[in-house]
Scaffold this motif. Structure first.
Motif, PDB file in Angstrom:
ATOM      1  N   UNK A  58      10.846   4.428  -7.762  1.00 36.51           N
ATOM      2  CA  UNK A  58      10.631   5.934  -8.582  1.00 36.51           C
ATOM      3  C   UNK A  58      11.997   6.115  -9.043  1.00 36.51           C
ATOM      4  N   UNK A  59      13.067   5.871  -8.341  1.00 38.96           N
ATOM      5  CA  UNK A  59      14.512   6.132  -8.833  1.00 38.96           C
ATOM      6  C   UNK A  59      14.815   5.182 -10.166  1.00 38.96           C
ATOM      7  N   UNK A  60      14.541   3.846 -10.162  1.00 42.73           N
ATOM      8  CA  UNK A  60      14.766   3.122 -10.998  1.00 42.73           C
ATOM      9  C   UNK A  60      13.964   3.047 -12.453  1.00 42.73           C
ATOM     10  N   UNK A  61      12.507   3.499 -11.930  1.00 44.70           N
ATOM     11  CA  UNK A  61      11.570   3.325 -13.306  1.00 44.70           C
ATOM     12  C   UNK A  61      10.816   4.668 -13.321  1.00 44.70           C
ATOM     13  N   UNK A  62       9.614   4.574 -12.668  1.00 43.39           N
ATOM     14  CA  UNK A  62       9.025   5.816 -12.770  1.00 43.39           C
ATOM     15  C   UNK A  62       7.882   5.857 -11.571  1.00 43.39           C
ATOM     16  N   UNK A 107      -2.051  15.136 -14.074  1.00 38.15           N
ATOM     17  CA  UNK A 107      -1.574  16.592 -14.222  1.00 38.15           C
ATOM     18  C   UNK A 107      -2.574  17.315 -13.556  1.00 38.15           C
ATOM     19  N   UNK A 108      -2.886  16.947 -12.271  1.00 34.72           N
ATOM     20  CA  UNK A 108      -3.725  17.555 -11.239  1.00 34.72           C
ATOM     21  C   UNK A 108      -2.867  18.717 -10.541  1.00 34.72           C
ATOM     22  N   UNK A 109      -3.585  19.990 -10.461  1.00 34.52           N
ATOM     23  CA  UNK A 109      -3.216  20.914  -9.573  1.00 34.52           C
ATOM     24  C   UNK A 109      -3.451  20.674  -8.150  1.00 34.52           C
ATOM     25  N   UNK A 119       0.914  -1.042  -0.032  1.00 31.26           N
ATOM     26  CA  UNK A 119       0.059   0.047   0.008  1.00 31.26           C
ATOM     27  C   UNK A 119       0.908   0.938   0.178  1.00 31.26           C
ATOM     28  N   UNK A 120       1.723   1.331   0.718  1.00 32.39           N
ATOM     29  CA  UNK A 120       2.762   2.402   1.119  1.00 32.39           C
ATOM     30  C   UNK A 120       3.925   2.816  -0.153  1.00 32.39           C
ATOM     31  N   UNK A 121       4.010   1.724  -0.773  1.00 33.12           N
ATOM     32  CA  UNK A 121       4.824   1.686  -2.192  1.00 33.12           C
ATOM     33  C   UNK A 121       4.170   2.821  -2.964  1.00 33.12           C
ATOM     34  N   UNK A 122       2.872   2.778  -3.138  1.00 30.74           N
ATOM     35  CA  UNK A 122       2.145   3.605  -4.255  1.00 30.74           C
ATOM     36  C   UNK A 122       1.687   5.037  -2.953  1.00 30.74           C
ATOM     37  N   UNK A 153       2.852  12.924  -6.236  1.00 32.80           N
ATOM     38  CA  UNK A 153       3.648  12.796  -7.568  1.00 32.80           C
ATOM     39  C   UNK A 153       2.844  12.067  -8.623  1.00 32.80           C
ATOM     40  N   UNK A 154       2.312  10.670  -8.025  1.00 33.88           N
ATOM     41  CA  UNK A 154       1.611   9.938  -9.123  1.00 33.88           C
ATOM     42  C   UNK A 154       0.461  10.683  -9.596  1.00 33.88           C
ATOM     43  N   UNK A 155      -0.336  11.440  -8.956  1.00 39.82           N
ATOM     44  CA  UNK A 155      -1.383  12.043  -9.554  1.00 39.82           C
ATOM     45  C   UNK A 155      -1.002  13.218 -10.358  1.00 39.82           C
TER      46      UNK A 155
END
Length: 387
Positions: free
Chosen positions: A347-351, A231-233, A215-218, A224-226
């Protein structure tokens, strides 16, 4: 439902709120105490690790103390620790305050989880745990937005003063409405370690760790995922967090209700399976109208498995049920730390989008451990007799 369960839930909410409430105002702390934001972030890491380690140890060391007196004593320590944090002159003193706060908080949360099922009828045990879980989960989820709001308006120190005052109120309520509760039995540190030798019990705790890690991986990188996928404000990111928070708060109650209806094992299997699927669908759903629905389901599932897990441990190892719930709470905290760290690597290795899929893999792994635990015989879960 015994109203005293709700009293314990309110207390758990106040105590649990201190863990992540500073997450949104780390820059304010860093600037005020002349440290980097990364260093200030250790205030959360230190809390989680101390919380995870101290819960089972403190529960064992205090196992002979009457539970209401122990609860009030723990609240008193928590109260003064937050006053200490409020007046901390430097970063080192604030770290020390967080250590004391985490230790007392771990004992209060575990006591809430162990007392609640003892003061209700057997048919309501899982639901009572679910209500406590709602208190804890709501504090963790709502802590960040509350911290941002109060921190920006009144400064970061006011957060700790507010929590101290709320703790005082919770203590008064506990004093008047909770009856004295005798400890069931003495659980030594040796018995704790012996109980964890059971593969059935140990794998159940691994399930909790992996679910929270997935769960906390996301969730640790949800903002930043959103921003990356939709492209949410900032305003709409806050709305998404709010929707998630409301869903997570209700998840504990739903999980407890369903566990009482169909049993902990079927609930765990069903929820874990759905959780893995939802995490897989989240990145895909961001480009469709299904995202709000997927977000709500994800939020509910994030904390709905806890009551089933706790009930399973009570059924499987009734002789050490208190300590198993304590260890399970520690596994939850280790899961938060593990998931946040793993998410950073992803995040560092992929996206940042890949955090959802990586989290799903951890949840699928949790499903394997759950099936393994359920199939193991229960004969090796009894603790060794204390000489």
């Amino acid at each position: 439902m015994n109203f005293r369960v709700f009293v314990l839930a309110v207390s758990a909410f106040v105590v649990g709120m201190v863990e992540l409430i500073i997450g949104g105002i780390l820059p304010l702390i860093a600037e005020d105490l002349n440290v980097s934001v990364a260093a200030a972030g250790q205030l959360i890491t230190v809390f989680a690790l101390i919380f995870a380690v101290s819960g089972p140890v403190l529960l064992s060391l205090t196992s002979k103390i009457e539970r209401k007196r122990l609860y009030l004593s723990s609240l008193a320590v928590f109260f003064f620790a937050n006053l200490f944090a409020y007046g901390s002159p430097n970063f080192e003193m604030l770290i020390a305050a967080r250590v004391i706060t985490a230790m007392s908080a771990s004992l209060i949360i575990v006591l809430s989880l162990t007392i609640a099922p003892k003061i209700v009828k057997p048919a309501y045990r899982s639901r009572s745990i679910g209500i406590i879980t709602m208190g804890v989960s709501s504090s963790l989820v709502l802590g960040v937005p509350i911290g941002v709001l109060i921190g920006d308006m009144f400064g970061w120190r006011m957060l700790f003063l507010l929590i101290a005052l709320l703790t005082l109120v919770a203590g008064v309520i506990i004093f008047y409405f909770l009856e004295p509760i005798k400890p069931d039995h003495v659980t030594s540190l040796r018995q704790q370690m012996t109980s964890l030798k059971s593969k059935k019990i140990f794998s159940a705790h691994i399930v909790t760790l992996l679910i929270l890690a997935g769960h906390y991986t996301l969730y640790g990188y949800f903002a930043p995922f959103l921003e990356s996928t939709m492209q949410l404000e900032p305003f709409w990111v806050s709305v998404a967090f709010f929707v998630f928070g409301i869903s997570a708060v209700t998840g504990g109650g739903v999980g407890g209700w369903l566990t009482d209806r169909i049993g902990p094992q079927r609930t765990v299997i069903s929820f874990i399976s759905l959780f893995a699927v939802i995490l897989l669908l989240l990145p895909i759903s961001t480009s469709s109208m299904l995202f709000p629905l997927v977000l709500v389901i994800w939020g509910m599932l994030s904390w709905s498995i806890a009551p089933a897990q706790q009930s399973y441990l009570i059924q499987t190892a009734p002789e050490t049920s208190d300590i198993q719930q304590s260890v399970n709470t520690s596994a939850l905290q280790f899961g938060i730390a593990t998931g946040s760290g793993f998410g950073g690597l992803v995040v560092q290795q992929t996206s940042v989008e890949a955090t959802a899929w990586a989290g799903s893999l951890l949840v699928i792994l949790a499903l394997g451990f759950a099936l393994y635990s359920f199939r193991k015989p229960a004969g090796d879960t009894k603790p060794a007799r204390q000489e």
